[in-house]
Design an enzyme around this catalytic site. Structure first.
Site, mmCIF file in Angstrom:
data_model
loop_
_atom_site.group_PDB
_atom_site.id
_atom_site.type_symbol
_atom_site.label_atom_id
_atom_site.label_comp_id
_atom_site.label_asym_id
_atom_site.label_seq_id
_atom_site.Cartn_x
_atom_site.Cartn_y
_atom_site.Cartn_z
ATOM 1 N N HIS A 72 0.844 -1.195 0.000
ATOM 2 C CA HIS A 72 0.000 0.000 0.000
ATOM 3 C C HIS A 72 0.877 1.242 0.000
ATOM 4 O O HIS A 72 1.772 1.366 0.824
ATOM 5 C CB HIS A 72 -0.925 0.013 1.231
ATOM 6 C CG HIS A 72 -2.172 -0.809 1.033
ATOM 7 N ND1 HIS A 72 -3.301 -0.635 1.798
ATOM 8 C CD2 HIS A 72 -2.449 -1.802 0.167
ATOM 9 C CE1 HIS A 72 -4.242 -1.483 1.396
ATOM 10 N NE2 HIS A 72 -3.740 -2.208 0.410
ATOM 11 N N TYR A 200 -9.458 5.450 7.447
ATOM 12 C CA TYR A 200 -9.648 5.797 8.867
ATOM 13 C C TYR A 200 -10.705 6.901 8.942
ATOM 14 O O TYR A 200 -10.572 7.920 8.266
ATOM 15 C CB TYR A 200 -8.345 6.327 9.466
ATOM 16 C CG TYR A 200 -7.243 5.311 9.613
ATOM 17 C CD1 TYR A 200 -6.404 4.986 8.542
ATOM 18 C CD2 TYR A 200 -7.013 4.675 10.835
ATOM 19 C CE1 TYR A 200 -5.380 4.059 8.687
ATOM 20 C CE2 TYR A 200 -5.991 3.750 10.986
ATOM 21 C CZ TYR A 200 -5.188 3.447 9.912
ATOM 22 O OH TYR A 200 -4.172 2.527 10.058
ATOM 23 N N PRO A 292 -4.191 0.400 18.768
ATOM 24 C CA PRO A 292 -3.949 -0.122 17.411
ATOM 25 C C PRO A 292 -4.101 0.915 16.291
ATOM 26 O O PRO A 292 -3.788 0.634 15.143
ATOM 27 C CB PRO A 292 -5.008 -1.209 17.261
ATOM 28 C CG PRO A 292 -6.068 -0.845 18.227
ATOM 29 C CD PRO A 292 -5.398 -0.156 19.365
ATOM 30 N N LYS A 296 1.075 -0.166 15.168
ATOM 31 C CA LYS A 296 2.471 -0.236 15.579
ATOM 32 C C LYS A 296 2.828 -1.462 16.413
ATOM 33 O O LYS A 296 4.014 -1.765 16.594
ATOM 34 C CB LYS A 296 2.825 1.023 16.394
ATOM 35 C CG LYS A 296 2.872 2.279 15.559
ATOM 36 C CD LYS A 296 3.946 2.204 14.494
ATOM 37 C CE LYS A 296 3.695 3.162 13.350
ATOM 38 N NZ LYS A 296 4.304 2.707 12.103
ATOM 39 N N TYR A 384 3.880 6.528 10.135
ATOM 40 C CA TYR A 384 3.041 5.378 9.790
ATOM 41 C C TYR A 384 3.875 4.305 9.067
ATOM 42 O O TYR A 384 3.761 3.115 9.383
ATOM 43 C CB TYR A 384 1.880 5.822 8.898
ATOM 44 C CG TYR A 384 0.773 4.785 8.777
ATOM 45 C CD1 TYR A 384 0.845 3.775 7.827
ATOM 46 C CD2 TYR A 384 -0.326 4.816 9.619
ATOM 47 C CE1 TYR A 384 -0.155 2.816 7.714
ATOM 48 C CE2 TYR A 384 -1.345 3.866 9.511
ATOM 49 C CZ TYR A 384 -1.241 2.871 8.555
ATOM 50 O OH TYR A 384 -2.245 1.920 8.448
HETATM 51 C C1 PHB Z 1 -5.971 -4.264 10.699
HETATM 52 O O1 PHB Z 1 -6.077 -4.497 9.460
HETATM 53 O O2 PHB Z 1 -6.234 -5.107 11.578
HETATM 54 C C2 PHB Z 1 -5.512 -2.877 11.138
HETATM 55 C C3 PHB Z 1 -5.037 -1.999 10.190
HETATM 56 C C4 PHB Z 1 -4.611 -0.728 10.580
HETATM 57 C C5 PHB Z 1 -4.695 -0.363 11.912
HETATM 58 C C6 PHB Z 1 -5.182 -1.264 12.878
HETATM 59 C C7 PHB Z 1 -5.595 -2.532 12.479
HETATM 60 O O3 PHB Z 1 -4.301 0.884 12.296
#
Ligand code: PHB
Ligand code: APR
Length: 389
Positions: A72, A200, A292, A296, A384
């Protein structure tokens, strides 16, 4: 039994350290309290920094990642109907790889089995002894029989609820903690993702995240209160609430279906300092927890393991303890930057119960600045994709 390094915990941290030590001809035994199936059954995050990908290649376990991982180059952030793409590749030259932690763990388990190195699963009553002496000991019960391992070093890779951190005298370490007033309700479904990149969402009803595991498997999260139980969230309710937090175009694209996993996780920031006590070294969730939001957790476990592997390799190759003595400060320097980023991103995207009007305005200003400033977007992007080791 005698070994050079006793690793407590066969999660990603323990297995990755074991694999790297094996390839450096350093003998390590892993002691795990659960079964392999139980460990694999844990559904966790799925975003790998390039540093983590590189380390998995170094460990010789990246062939499936290479073929099945999805690279990505950016991610979307949506708030108040506005959607902005953070261009990781354009802003940092780096990318992330989508590949489930379960798959990482499975690849590491397979490699360990092939290596023939010793892993003791379903070990009960694991205890640490003499961790300040030259030969620490690990005792445990296996099939009703009391067993013991003597070693040079212990790697505490036993997660947040493990025994290793609790084996350090209270006066010898300090906890730094922030508990968030909400949790994440996660759902896994065998349906194509709603979009090609992660989204997000900061929504008045609460945070939502649209993620994925593969072109056919999606992962979604909803911010929920700490009082809620997963039993109160039948699939239909989950899909209804997720749709309510998506903009109409995205909601129309959403492909729902029966959940194959659904769970609620609390959010916490936590760091134990220092990460070393005598010949015990903490790594991964045993040492720290991040919310989460910034993806990280697994990536910090990887950088801890990188530093510990390098230090143990130096010790056994040269007799020097210099890198071992520097492990805690070196790992914590990167841990705290990831803690800051995860804390910041959690505050940016979630609706905090009881937030004052001032706090709400600050969040709006933070988002507005992020959407308008390339410098702000570069700051998010470089954290990130992962700061350097
Ligand atoms: C996930 O795909 O489980 C996931 C992806 C990004 C995040 C947290 C969890 O910030
Ligand atoms: N004795 C032996 N093993 C133990 C003990 C114990 N007393 N306590 C816990 N364990 C095992 C757990 O069963 C688990 O398999 O230690 C392992 C720790 O694994 P994780 O909790 O996955 O932690 P870590 O390997 O550091 O990986 C961090 O996992 O929790 C996620 O978000 C986190 O992605 C991050 C990653």
């Amino acid at each position: 039994m005698r070994t050079q390094v006793a690793i407590i915990g066969a999660g990603p941290a323990g297995l990755l350290l074991g694999q790297l030590l094996h390839r450096a001809n350093i003998d390590a035994v892993i002691v795990e309290r659960k079964s392999p199936g139980y460990v694999l059954g844990r559904i966790r995050a799925g975003v790998l920094e390039q540093g983590t990908v590189n380390l998995l290649h170094e460990a010789g376990v990246a062939s499936r990642l290479q073929s099945e991982g999805i690279v990505h180059e950016g991610a979307e952030i949506e708030s108040a109907g506005e959607r902005h793409r953070i261009d990781f590749k354009g802003l940092t030259g780096k990318t992330v790889t989508i590949y489930g932690q379960t798959e990482v763990t499975a690849d590491l388990m397979m490699a360990r089995e092939t290596s023939g190195a010793t892993t003791i699963y379903e070990a009960e009553d694991v205890r640490l002894h003499d961790i300040e002496l030259r030969s620490p000991r690990i005792s445990y019960v296996k099939d009703g029989i009391q067993e013991e391992i003597t070693c040079d070093f212990v790697a505490g890779c036993d997660g947040f609820h493990g025994v290793c951190r609790q084996s350090i005298p209270a006066e010898a370490w300090q906890a730094h903690e922030r508990i968030y007033p909400f949790g994440w309700l996660g759902l896994l479904v065998n349906k194509p993702p709603v979009d090609k990149e992660l989204i997000y969402i900061n929504h008045p009803r609460g945070f939502a995240l649209c993620s994925m595991r593969s072109p056919q498997r999606s992962r979604y999260y909803l911010q929920c209160t700490l009082a809620e139980r997963v039993e109160e969230w039948p699939d239909e309710r989950f899909w209804r609430e997720l749709s309510a937090r998506l903009n109409p175009t995205l909601a129309a694209q959403l492909q729902s279906g029966p959940s194959i996993e659904k769970s609620i996780a609390p959010l916490r920031s936590f760091v134990a300092e220092p990460l070393r006590f005598g010949n015990l070294f903490l790594a991964g969730d045993a040492a720290h927890i991040v919310p989460p939001t910034g993806a990280k957790g697994l990536n910090l476990a990887a950088s801890d393991v990188f530093y510990l592997w390098q230090a143990l390799r130096e010790h056994y190759r040269t007799g020097s303890n210099k890198a071992l003595d520097q492990y805690s400060s070196r790992a914590l320097a990167r841990v705290w930057k990831a803690e800051r980023f995860s804390w910041w991103m959690t505050h940016l995207l979630h609706r905090f119960p009881g937030a004052t009007t001032f706090e709400k305005k600050i969040q709006e200003a933070e988002l507005s600045y992020l959407f308008q400033s390339e410098a702000a977007q570069r700051g998010l992007a470089e954290n990130y994709v992962g700061l350097p080791y």
